[in-house]
Enzyme design. Structure first.
Site, mmCIF file in Angstrom:
data_model
loop_
_atom_site.group_PDB
_atom_site.id
_atom_site.type_symbol
_atom_site.label_atom_id
_atom_site.label_comp_id
_atom_site.label_asym_id
_atom_site.label_seq_id
_atom_site.Cartn_x
_atom_site.Cartn_y
_atom_site.Cartn_z
ATOM 1 N N SER A 68 28.122 41.902 49.531
ATOM 2 C CA SER A 68 29.063 40.923 50.067
ATOM 3 C C SER A 68 28.328 39.861 50.872
ATOM 4 O O SER A 68 27.290 40.141 51.487
ATOM 5 C CB SER A 68 30.078 41.626 50.974
ATOM 6 O OG SER A 68 30.830 40.692 51.725
ATOM 7 N N TYR A 74 32.453 46.820 57.750
ATOM 8 C CA TYR A 74 32.436 46.516 56.316
ATOM 9 C C TYR A 74 31.096 45.908 55.928
ATOM 10 O O TYR A 74 30.460 46.333 54.955
ATOM 11 C CB TYR A 74 33.570 45.555 55.975
ATOM 12 C CG TYR A 74 33.487 45.008 54.569
ATOM 13 C CD1 TYR A 74 33.659 45.844 53.463
ATOM 14 C CD2 TYR A 74 33.226 43.662 54.338
ATOM 15 C CE1 TYR A 74 33.570 45.345 52.172
ATOM 16 C CE2 TYR A 74 33.143 43.158 53.051
ATOM 17 C CZ TYR A 74 33.316 44.005 51.980
ATOM 18 O OH TYR A 74 33.221 43.514 50.702
#
Length: 335
Positions: free
Chosen positions: A127, A152
């Site tokens: 990501s 995350y």
């Protein structure tokens, strides 16, 4: 080829599966269909895939080691694309354990399954959030990613480190893809485009964080899928130019690579909202709010490494992509 896709009922996973089926690959989809967002949307994506020849599906979680290994053994994939994960920056503040379960324990299970079955190539979703507190723009794969701002992001950087270890120890070819704000038809309901479209049509106010001033490298789904396929087809080898005295996070002496997949054209959130308003023919009511904890002010992708190695860089203008999403949304929800 025989390709296993985890997260196959997800936004990127389902789109990727269709493209691979289009070119004649056999695909096994693996997904737990969890309720992080509307399961009916996941099931609708899955129904379209189940109607296609060459597609099979197994319902299961990455954390369920026995189910995952059984899927590997029954299907005998040659290559694997791991897109299953607990997504979302903001949700990681509410339910951190979900990220450890799916993104750390689950990813270890994927690595072990690939290692013991001599998978030709593992491509996995990282990501853009790994860049964290880095404020040098555009973000390049050679940059440091040592300061994540959410669990995350930390879990995604952990995936890159874990993959490198398996590439080094077991010569498992791995490629990590740092996606930049993916959007488009069949998208995720927790993402800004979906949320804003739904609320504007319902006449409800939208929450606009950082007062609409932050920028995102919004990347259209078709461009993301093309990038995944280009890298999937290119099995990495050790980088002969890698210098252990001046190491870079992007490559290694092991068969390991990391790439950005982004549009390379950052757009301010306020402009993004204008495009949604234009496509809908409606004006949004805006709640202007400060930046959310865990969010970064700006993202921008340097895709030169992707272009160098695969000859590809995303190119869909946001004006085109937003219009296509709004058209899909109106048709799918009959509004």
């Amino acid at each position: 080829m025989r390709i296993l896709i985890t997260g196959a009922a997800g936004f990127i996973g389902s789109s990727l599966a269709h493209r691979l089926l289009d070119r004649g690959d056999d695909v096994l989809g693996y997904d737990n269909l969890n309720d992080y967002y509307d399961v009916r949307l996941k099931q609708a994506r899955l129904d379209h895939l189940l109607a296609r020849e060459g597609f099979q599906f197994v319902k299961g979680s990455l954390e369920d080691r026995n189910a995952l290994e059984a899927a590997f053994d029954d299907f005998a994939p040659e290559r694997v694309v791991n897109l299953a994960a607990q997504a979302g920056v903001r949700y990681s503040l509410e339910n951190p354990r979900a990220y450890i379960d799916a993104n750390i324990v689950g990813f270890l299970n994927v690595l072990e399954a690939c290692r013991h079955r001599r998978i030709e190539h593992l491509v996995y979703a990282s990501s853009s959030s790994v860049y964290g507190a880095n404020r040098k723009l555009p973000f390049a794969v050679e940059d440091s990613v040592d300061h994540p701002l959410s669990l995350y992001a930390a879990s995604k950087k952990s995936n890159e480190l874990m993959a490198h270890t398996y590439s080094h120890l077991f010569q498992l070819p791995t490629t990590g893809l740092r996606f930049f704000t993916v959007y488009g038809p069949w998208g995720r309901p927790d993402m800004a485009l979906f949320l804003f479209t739904r609320k504007i049509l319902a006449g409800e106010p939208i929450d606009v964080f950082n007062f609409g001033k932050h920028t995102r490298d919004f990347t259209y789904i078709d461009d993301i899928v093309e990038g995944v396929i280009r890298t999937l087809d290119r099995v990495p080898a050790g980088d002969p130019d890698f210098d252990p005295l001046k190491p870079t996070p992007a490559s290694s002496l092991a068969p390991y690579r990391v790439y950005n997949i982004g549009n390379d054209r950052p757009v301010e959130l306020s402009r993004y909202i204008e495009l949604i308003e234009q496509a809908l023919g409606r004006t949004a009511q805006k709640n202007l709010l400060p930046l959310q904890p865990g969010d970064v002010p700006d993202t921008a992708a340097d895709v030169s490494a992707l272009m160098r190695d695969t000859g590809y860089s995303p190119a869909t203008p946001v004006e085109v992509g937003v219009g296509r999403f709004v058209q899909w949304y109106r048709e799918f929800y009959a509004v």
